[in-house]
Write an enzyme that holds these catalytic residues in place. Sequence first.
Site, PDB file in Angstrom:
ATOM      1  N   HIS A 175     -15.538   5.658  11.905  1.00  0.00           N
ATOM      2  CA  HIS A 175     -16.299   6.923  11.923  1.00  0.00           C
ATOM      3  C   HIS A 175     -17.570   6.824  12.769  1.00  0.00           C
ATOM      4  O   HIS A 175     -18.208   7.842  13.045  1.00  0.00           O
ATOM      5  CB  HIS A 175     -16.690   7.340  10.494  1.00  0.00           C
ATOM      6  CG  HIS A 175     -15.514   7.710   9.638  1.00  0.00           C
ATOM      7  ND1 HIS A 175     -14.630   8.711   9.974  1.00  0.00           N
ATOM      8  CD2 HIS A 175     -15.069   7.209   8.449  1.00  0.00           C
ATOM      9  CE1 HIS A 175     -13.690   8.816   9.045  1.00  0.00           C
ATOM     10  NE2 HIS A 175     -13.927   7.907   8.105  1.00  0.00           N
ATOM     11  N   ASP A 209      -5.786   4.740   9.185  1.00  0.00           N
ATOM     12  CA  ASP A 209      -6.609   5.054   8.016  1.00  0.00           C
ATOM     13  C   ASP A 209      -6.267   6.482   7.545  1.00  0.00           C
ATOM     14  O   ASP A 209      -5.787   7.308   8.328  1.00  0.00           O
ATOM     15  CB  ASP A 209      -8.092   4.979   8.413  1.00  0.00           C
ATOM     16  CG  ASP A 209      -9.028   5.087   7.222  1.00  0.00           C
ATOM     17  OD1 ASP A 209      -9.367   4.042   6.650  1.00  0.00           O
ATOM     18  OD2 ASP A 209      -9.413   6.220   6.871  1.00  0.00           O
ATOM     19  N   HIS A 211      -8.312   8.788   6.892  1.00  0.00           N
ATOM     20  CA  HIS A 211      -9.225   9.755   7.521  1.00  0.00           C
ATOM     21  C   HIS A 211      -9.156   9.661   9.044  1.00  0.00           C
ATOM     22  O   HIS A 211      -8.924   8.580   9.593  1.00  0.00           O
ATOM     23  CB  HIS A 211     -10.665   9.470   7.079  1.00  0.00           C
ATOM     24  CG  HIS A 211     -10.843   9.448   5.597  1.00  0.00           C
ATOM     25  ND1 HIS A 211     -10.794   8.282   4.851  1.00  0.00           N
ATOM     26  CD2 HIS A 211     -11.051  10.457   4.715  1.00  0.00           C
ATOM     27  CE1 HIS A 211     -10.966   8.574   3.562  1.00  0.00           C
ATOM     28  NE2 HIS A 211     -11.120   9.883   3.451  1.00  0.00           N
ATOM     29  N   ASP A 298      -6.495   3.372   2.352  1.00  0.00           N
ATOM     30  CA  ASP A 298      -6.805   4.558   1.543  1.00  0.00           C
ATOM     31  C   ASP A 298      -5.692   5.609   1.597  1.00  0.00           C
ATOM     32  O   ASP A 298      -5.827   6.681   1.021  1.00  0.00           O
ATOM     33  CB  ASP A 298      -8.177   5.166   1.903  1.00  0.00           C
ATOM     34  CG  ASP A 298      -8.451   5.230   3.387  1.00  0.00           C
ATOM     35  OD1 ASP A 298      -7.540   4.931   4.181  1.00  0.00           O
ATOM     36  OD2 ASP A 298      -9.590   5.597   3.755  1.00  0.00           O
TER      37      ASP A 298
HETATM   38 ZN   LIG Z   1     -10.625   6.228   5.355  1.00  0.00          ZN
END
Ligand SMILES: [Zn+2]
Length: 363
Positions: A175, A209, A211, A298
């Site tokens: 991120h 991931d 996200h 995740d």
């Molecule tokens: Zn994540």
Amino acid sequence: MLSNRAMISHESLLWTLLLQIPLVCSDIHVAHAPRLQTVDGREHQHPEVPDRARVIERALVRANLATPIKPVVHADVTIDEVHDPEYRRFIKNVCQEISEGACLTPRGISLDPKALQSKDPAIRVGHYAFGQDAPLMRGTYRAAREACDIALTGLDHVRNGARHVFALCRPPGHHAEYARMGGFCYFNNAVVAAHSFSSQGRVAMLDLDYHHGNGSQNLTYERADILYVSLHADPAFAYPGFSGWQEEVGVGAGEGYNANFPLRAYLAIGEYLSSLEQACEVVVAFDPDLVIVSIGFDTHTEDPIAQLSLDSCDFGRIAACVDAMGLPTLHVLEGGYALDYLGESAMSYVQGLSPGTSSPMGH
Ligand SMILES: [Zn+2]
């Protein structure tokens, strides 16, 4: 006395004999242990805790699937070519001002440079953040800087012929943007490694991931020498919410070198694998010399901050799909917050990879 390179080659040979995956890891990250995060103005337990890396390391080593090795220090310049050098120095300096055990949460998120004149360090940090979920502690800079060395050391071992290397990076990185922290991330470990390799060959990044890696996309969006491909929960309902759409394909020289595969909520392994196969086709068509996988656990059904439906054993099938591309691969840890399932998920993942060697790459 052996040089770092000679030592690394020697170690690479040893793993081949042991049929284990090199696992680059260290304990420096424990100095970054935020207890609380602010979400929508309210404080919650912070899920990005030191035990995440501890349980993965313990599980892989106890199962004889991986050999732990320490990272080697790499020069700051590699990070400064990816991130704004002022941003790195700011984090380094502000962390030194934080007292032991205290947590500095960014406030007043603002790109206006006047924020840097504030007497309140939280406002100054807010200039370099896109959210409040990446708090700083006294040890955060050391931990985040070490995570870059872990990824870069992993890359050294792939260069020297290891077919797969696992870089146990914590805090995660995907991120982190050019000059902004957020989503538990400070420096983009995977992009730092990709950039380091880019003078030597073509790099494909495959982000698995839960996200979307807004930082990885941000840092490679105008580049044709680094392909970024991501499978992630649809930004219509999932964090970060402002990137990860299918129509984001890169700009300028980078047009056509960014591919997003948004996934629906609660999707299970069958559907996941068909998207992953398409993503791998994009990677193979790029003809890369190196693949960097941003692996997040995740996507697990028990993850407390995500909404997909994968089981621990599904990570072996995902890894086998990556392995089938037959390319030298660096695996960089991103998210994954279900502590009770992280060890078995990582074991399943590594069992899906073929240990061994590829030809050492030219330098
Ligand atoms: Zn994540």
